[in-house]
Write an enzyme that holds these catalytic residues in place. Structure first.
Site, short mmCIF file in Angstrom:
data_model
loop_
_atom_site.label_atom_id
_atom_site.label_comp_id
_atom_site.label_asym_id
_atom_site.label_seq_id
_atom_site.Cartn_x
_atom_site.Cartn_y
_atom_site.Cartn_z
N SER A 195 1.07 -0.80 -0.25
CA SER A 195 0.08 -0.34 -0.05
C SER A 195 1.08 1.11 -0.28
O SER A 195 0.61 2.25 -0.70
CB SER A 195 -0.89 -0.42 1.31
OG SER A 195 -0.35 0.30 2.94
N HIS A 235 -5.49 -3.24 -1.42
CA HIS A 235 -5.54 -2.52 -2.60
C HIS A 235 -5.44 -3.03 -4.07
O HIS A 235 -5.07 -2.34 -4.90
CB HIS A 235 -4.09 -2.07 -2.36
CG HIS A 235 -3.90 -0.86 -1.32
ND1 HIS A 235 -4.12 0.43 -1.17
CD2 HIS A 235 -4.33 -1.21 -0.34
CE1 HIS A 235 -4.55 0.77 -0.46
NE2 HIS A 235 -4.44 0.31 0.99
N LYS A 275 -12.49 0.06 0.28
CA LYS A 275 -11.86 0.71 -0.54
C LYS A 275 -12.61 0.71 -2.14
O LYS A 275 -13.63 1.39 -2.01
CB LYS A 275 -10.44 -0.11 -0.69
CG LYS A 275 -9.00 0.58 0.40
CD LYS A 275 -8.02 -0.23 1.02
CE LYS A 275 -7.01 0.53 1.91
NZ LYS A 275 -7.18 -0.28 3.15
#
Length: 397
Positions: free
Chosen positions: A185, A213, A244
């Site tokens: 990340s 991610h 996310k």
């Protein structure tokens, strides 16, 4: 509170401030998007959210969440095994499992909790965890909770990984689990999953990937780094987040074989002792997965922005970490410089955040920029211009 303890805490805080390491929160007054509103009515172009596909304010997700709020109420007021399991929760778990090609999945309040409950549940003192040195803090903390033997390999160094696997074999461990971020990340690079899986097969190890991610925006249909790198079901366990790309709310998950998920339901402490996800979050996340799976247009736009912004900053003279993901770190070295650049960009209408110790190693301070499909081409041009002006003013370029 004891006066001496208060003084001790105040001294620590003063040292943090003196070192330029204080993290300050800025309040936004509207939805997450390519542009965000701050108190006082300012509108800024947003380059630091995990909103990769731009779904955080998607009207269909908002509608699904609102409908669930009306039907199921505000919250469950219970853990899952007492009276906190909705049909929505199981539907979401099955959707995650299908999306990622696993037997089943289990939901947590956050992926931090998922990683916190994974290792302690599955492994004990006879076993081994071999962890990448740049893994997320949640993996590090989860590994600490386990009684398993711990081995660490230099990030993405396959020779060192093999050395650690050989050591684990020599130490006579029972089961071995290699764990890595799918996308790191803070750096934005992708784990070498084909080589990791090949070594796992050679040394009889399992593989776990934290794909927070990546899930939703990388790989075919956004199925993440295992799909992107062609290893598919050679990865045994995938942990991830709903906070996310997949709507941006909250919640985490583990997807794996049925026996692993069944045991986690019986033994994973963050699952057993945390409230069930709110119905609106579960319903919105279900809709987000459906949208993400079909969002090739958003993924193409996201990667177009990624290529354009990276090329623009390199041409301007900034130092970037190499990579191909929407995470583009602008390397600055010192924490104060990162904060100064963030402040100058704020003045120019660009919302970014500086990252520095303890989030990244000392001397590796940066501004981590993140692309989003919620941005438009004009926003990328604007951001490149703002970085160039601010960089020249501060003598960075």
């Amino acid at each position: 509170m004891q006066p001496d303890f208060t003084t001790h805490i105040q001294t620590i805080l003063a040292d943090i401030e003196a070192a330029g390491l204080t993290k300050r929160e800025r309040q936004i007054t509207g939805p997450q998007g390519g542009r965000i509103a701050l108190a006082g009515g300012r509108q800024l172009v947003n380059l630091c959210a995990n909103n990769y596909l731009g779904l955080a304010d998607h009207p269909e997700i908002i509608e699904a969440a609102s409908d669930a709020l009306q039907r199921y109420g505000f919250g469950m007021a219970s853990v899952r095994f007492i009276c906190g399991t909705l049909d929505l929760h199981r539907e979401l778990e099955q959707a995650v499992a299908r999306y990622l090609g696993k037997d089943d999945a289990i939901l947590f309040a956050a992926c931090f909790d998922a990683n916190g409950g994974l290792f302690e549940t599955l492994l004990d003192a006879e076993d081994a965890i071999i962890s990448d040195s740049l893994n997320h803090a949640s993996i590090i903390d989860g590994v600490r909770l386990s009684k398993a033997k711990r081995y660490r390999f230099v990030t993405s160094d396959m020779d060192d990984l093999e050395t650690q696997l050989k050591q684990a074999v020599s130490d006579g461990v029972r089961f071995k689990l290699i764990v890595t971020d799918g996308v790191f990340s803070m750096d934005g690079h992708i784990a070498n999953l084909p080589e990791i899986c090949a070594l796992a097969e050679r040394y009889g190890a399992m593989v776990a990937v934290d794909d927070c991610h990546a899930t939703g925006h990388l790989g075919p249909q956004g199925r993440g780094t295992p799909a992107l790198t062609g290893v598919g079901n050679r990865v045994d366990i995938v942990t991830g987040t709903l906070g996310k790309t997949l709507g941006g709310a909250m919640g985490g998950f583990i997807a794996a074989s049925q026996p692993i998920i069944d045991l986690l339901r019986q033994r994973a402490r963050p699952y057993l002792f945390s409230n069930a996800l709110a119905p609106s979050v579960a319903a919105g996340s279900l809709k987000a997965i459906a949208i993400a799976e079909a969002a090739d247009d958003r993924r193409e736009k996201l990667m177009r922005h990624t290529r354009k912004f990276r090329a623009g900053l390199i041409d301007a003279g900034f130092e970037l970490l190499a990579g191909e993901t929407p995470i583009i770190p602008v390397m600055l070295g010192e924490a104060k410089l990162a904060q100064d650049l963030a402040a100058e960009l704020d003045k120019r209408g660009l919302y970014v955040a500086g990252f520095f110790f303890p989030v990244v190693p000392k001397g590796k301070a940066r501004i981590r920029t993140q692309m989003s499909a919620a941005l438009e081409d004009a926003d990328i041009d604007f951001a490149i211009g703002a970085f160039t002006e601010a960089g020249k003013q501060l003598g960075i370029i």
